[in-house]
Write a protein that holds these residues in place. Structure first.
Motif, PDB file in Angstrom:
ATOM      1  N   TRP A 283      -3.439   0.955   2.510  1.00 41.26           N
ATOM      2  CA  TRP A 283      -2.360   0.255   3.412  1.00 41.26           C
ATOM      3  C   TRP A 283      -1.376   1.295   3.325  1.00 41.26           C
ATOM      4  N   LYS A 284      -0.582   1.161   4.697  1.00 36.86           N
ATOM      5  CA  LYS A 284       0.687   2.133   5.054  1.00 36.86           C
ATOM      6  C   LYS A 284       1.771   1.275   5.401  1.00 36.86           C
ATOM      7  N   GLU A 285       2.890   1.741   4.893  1.00 35.39           N
ATOM      8  CA  GLU A 285       4.284   1.035   4.845  1.00 35.39           C
ATOM      9  C   GLU A 285       4.671   1.339   6.198  1.00 35.39           C
ATOM     10  N   GLY A 286       5.288   0.314   6.604  1.00 31.58           N
ATOM     11  CA  GLY A 286       6.084   0.139   7.825  1.00 31.58           C
ATOM     12  C   GLY A 286       7.553   0.614   7.844  1.00 31.58           C
ATOM     13  N   TYR A 287       8.038   1.344   8.827  1.00 35.98           N
ATOM     14  CA  TYR A 287       9.512   1.720   8.890  1.00 35.98           C
ATOM     15  C   TYR A 287       9.960   1.538  10.302  1.00 35.98           C
TER      16      TYR A 287
ATOM     17  N   GLY B   6       2.741   5.551  11.517  1.00 36.71           N
ATOM     18  CA  GLY B   6       2.040   6.794  12.008  1.00 36.71           C
ATOM     19  C   GLY B   6       2.434   7.912  10.946  1.00 36.71           C
ATOM     20  N   HIS B   7       2.590   7.679   9.756  1.00 35.63           N
ATOM     21  CA  HIS B   7       2.862   8.705   8.647  1.00 35.63           C
ATOM     22  C   HIS B   7       1.778   8.947   7.922  1.00 35.63           C
ATOM     23  N   GLU B   8       1.856  10.032   7.056  1.00 29.72           N
ATOM     24  CA  GLU B   8       0.449  10.387   6.126  1.00 29.72           C
ATOM     25  C   GLU B   8       0.407   9.669   4.929  1.00 29.72           C
ATOM     26  N   VAL B   9       1.411   8.631   4.568  1.00 29.18           N
ATOM     27  CA  VAL B   9       1.490   7.812   3.332  1.00 29.18           C
ATOM     28  C   VAL B   9       0.600   6.935   3.272  1.00 29.18           C
ATOM     29  N   ASN B  10      -0.327   7.123   2.848  1.00 31.20           N
ATOM     30  CA  ASN B  10      -1.408   6.095   2.663  1.00 31.20           C
ATOM     31  C   ASN B  10      -2.104   5.438   1.309  1.00 31.20           C
ATOM     32  N   LEU B  11      -1.761   4.289   0.940  1.00 24.54           N
ATOM     33  CA  LEU B  11      -2.083   3.818  -0.414  1.00 24.54           C
ATOM     34  C   LEU B  11      -3.602   3.586  -0.405  1.00 24.54           C
ATOM     35  N   VAL B  12      -4.380   4.136  -1.033  1.00 30.39           N
ATOM     36  CA  VAL B  12      -5.737   4.095  -1.240  1.00 30.39           C
ATOM     37  C   VAL B  12      -5.823   3.197  -2.476  1.00 30.39           C
TER      38      VAL B  12
ATOM     39  N   ILE C 193      -8.767 -10.586   1.349  1.00 29.24           N
ATOM     40  CA  ILE C 193      -8.587  -9.680   0.280  1.00 29.24           C
ATOM     41  C   ILE C 193      -8.578 -10.253  -1.177  1.00 29.24           C
ATOM     42  N   ARG C 194      -8.614  -9.578  -2.018  1.00 28.68           N
ATOM     43  CA  ARG C 194      -8.710 -10.074  -3.650  1.00 28.68           C
ATOM     44  C   ARG C 194      -7.501  -9.111  -4.114  1.00 28.68           C
ATOM     45  N   GLU C 195      -7.338  -9.656  -5.639  1.00 31.88           N
ATOM     46  CA  GLU C 195      -6.389  -8.709  -6.273  1.00 31.88           C
ATOM     47  C   GLU C 195      -6.924  -7.206  -6.301  1.00 31.88           C
ATOM     48  N   ASP C 196      -5.667  -6.636  -5.691  1.00 29.76           N
ATOM     49  CA  ASP C 196      -6.256  -5.253  -5.822  1.00 29.76           C
ATOM     50  C   ASP C 196      -5.210  -4.247  -6.063  1.00 29.76           C
ATOM     51  N   CYS C 197      -5.251  -3.203  -6.593  1.00 29.46           N
ATOM     52  CA  CYS C 197      -4.276  -1.996  -6.838  1.00 29.46           C
ATOM     53  C   CYS C 197      -4.450  -1.004  -5.921  1.00 29.46           C
ATOM     54  N   PHE C 198      -3.227  -0.280  -5.338  1.00 29.17           N
ATOM     55  CA  PHE C 198      -3.224   0.890  -4.404  1.00 29.17           C
ATOM     56  C   PHE C 198      -2.316   1.725  -4.959  1.00 29.17           C
ATOM     57  N   GLN C 199      -2.528   3.029  -4.534  1.00 28.13           N
ATOM     58  CA  GLN C 199      -1.607   4.182  -4.959  1.00 28.13           C
ATOM     59  C   GLN C 199      -1.752   5.420  -4.097  1.00 28.13           C
ATOM     60  N   TYR C 200      -0.591   5.959  -3.746  1.00 31.87           N
ATOM     61  CA  TYR C 200      -0.526   7.117  -2.849  1.00 31.87           C
ATOM     62  C   TYR C 200       0.289   8.347  -3.794  1.00 31.87           C
ATOM     63  N   VAL C 201      -0.568   9.221  -3.870  1.00 28.52           N
ATOM     64  CA  VAL C 201       0.082  10.573  -4.803  1.00 28.52           C
ATOM     65  C   VAL C 201      -0.141  11.910  -3.957  1.00 28.52           C
ATOM     66  N   ASN C 202       1.175  12.278  -4.082  1.00 32.04           N
ATOM     67  CA  ASN C 202       1.232  13.904  -3.312  1.00 32.04           C
ATOM     68  C   ASN C 202       2.012  14.507  -4.265  1.00 32.04           C
ATOM     69  N   GLY C 203       1.346  15.392  -4.843  1.00 36.04           N
ATOM     70  CA  GLY C 203       2.251  16.253  -5.880  1.00 36.04           C
ATOM     71  C   GLY C 203       2.839  15.358  -6.909  1.00 36.04           C
ATOM     72  N   ASN C 204       3.948  15.406  -7.138  1.00 34.17           N
ATOM     73  CA  ASN C 204       4.630  14.567  -8.053  1.00 34.17           C
ATOM     74  C   ASN C 204       5.228  13.297  -7.813  1.00 34.17           C
ATOM     75  N   ASP C 205       5.029  12.991  -6.298  1.00 31.44           N
ATOM     76  CA  ASP C 205       5.603  11.427  -5.898  1.00 31.44           C
ATOM     77  C   ASP C 205       4.313  10.762  -5.844  1.00 31.44           C
ATOM     78  N   THR C 206       4.710   9.525  -6.127  1.00 34.43           N
ATOM     79  CA  THR C 206       3.574   8.249  -6.434  1.00 34.43           C
ATOM     80  C   THR C 206       4.300   7.034  -5.914  1.00 34.43           C
ATOM     81  N   ILE C 207       3.446   6.586  -5.157  1.00 34.80           N
ATOM     82  CA  ILE C 207       3.701   4.907  -4.838  1.00 34.80           C
ATOM     83  C   ILE C 207       2.592   4.212  -5.120  1.00 34.80           C
ATOM     84  N   ARG C 208       3.005   2.884  -6.075  1.00 37.52           N
ATOM     85  CA  ARG C 208       1.914   2.114  -6.571  1.00 37.52           C
ATOM     86  C   ARG C 208       2.337   0.746  -5.968  1.00 37.52           C
TER      87      ARG C 208
END
Length: 161
Positions: free
Chosen positions: A118-122, A143-149, A40-55
């Motif tokens: 990418w998906k975060e593990g819990y 197994g959750h729906e939060v996926n950083l694209v 992989i190379r330097e990259d950026c990913f984000q998850y957005v759902n309504g007003n919630d964001t993970i970067r």
């Protein structure tokens, strides 16, 4: 107030420059011999759902990875900080040193690479030497729906909003 933010920023920058600690409790979960170099190379990913964001911004250097991670949840505590870790197979295992509500903390984060992002593990956690870690990385739930694209890195905003 401005001085306090500058001080916190300087502390985070200093932590980021030091690299992973040799005696980190996260290192105890695997040995460098079992680490596979990921393509992989330097990259950026984000998850957005309504007003919630993970970067997530990652900058791999062979098997070591540094970067930034931000959780921006609407009407909840926000956090932003740096990650320092290692790539093992399809896993990014890192220490996340972050600022939230004026306090600096460290915890382990684990992300798994899937075809779509990418998906975060819990899973079950424990505290080792003041750092919250997972009890068993191999049994984390993705197994959750939060996926950083993927997103273009010029769209990555590395501050709390």
């Amino acid at each position: 107030m401005k001085t306090q933010f500058l001080l916190i920023g300087a502390i985070l920058a200093t932590i980021a420059c030091k690299g992973p600690k040799e005696d980190s409790p996260i290192d105890a979960h695997f040995s460098p011999d079992s680490v596979a170099t990921a393509e992989i190379r330097e990259d950026c990913f984000q998850y957005v759902n309504g007003n919630d964001t993970i970067r997530l911004r990652i900058q791999p250097e062979e098997v070591n990875v540094s970067g930034e991670l931000a959780y921006l949840f609407f009407e909840k505590d926000k956090s932003w900080g740096t990650i320092e870790g290692t790539l093992r197979d399809s896993l990014l295992i890192a220490e996340y040193t972050f600022l939230s509500e004026g306090d600096t903390s460290t915890r382990q984060v684990v992300f798994k690479r899937f075809e779509e992002g990418w998906k975060e593990g819990y899973g079950d956690i424990q505290e080792l030497d003041g750092v919250v870690t997972y009890k068993n990385i191999d049994s984390l739930d993705y197994g959750h729906e939060v996926n950083l694209v993927p997103i273009p890195c010029d769209q990555f905003v590395s501050k709390l909003e």
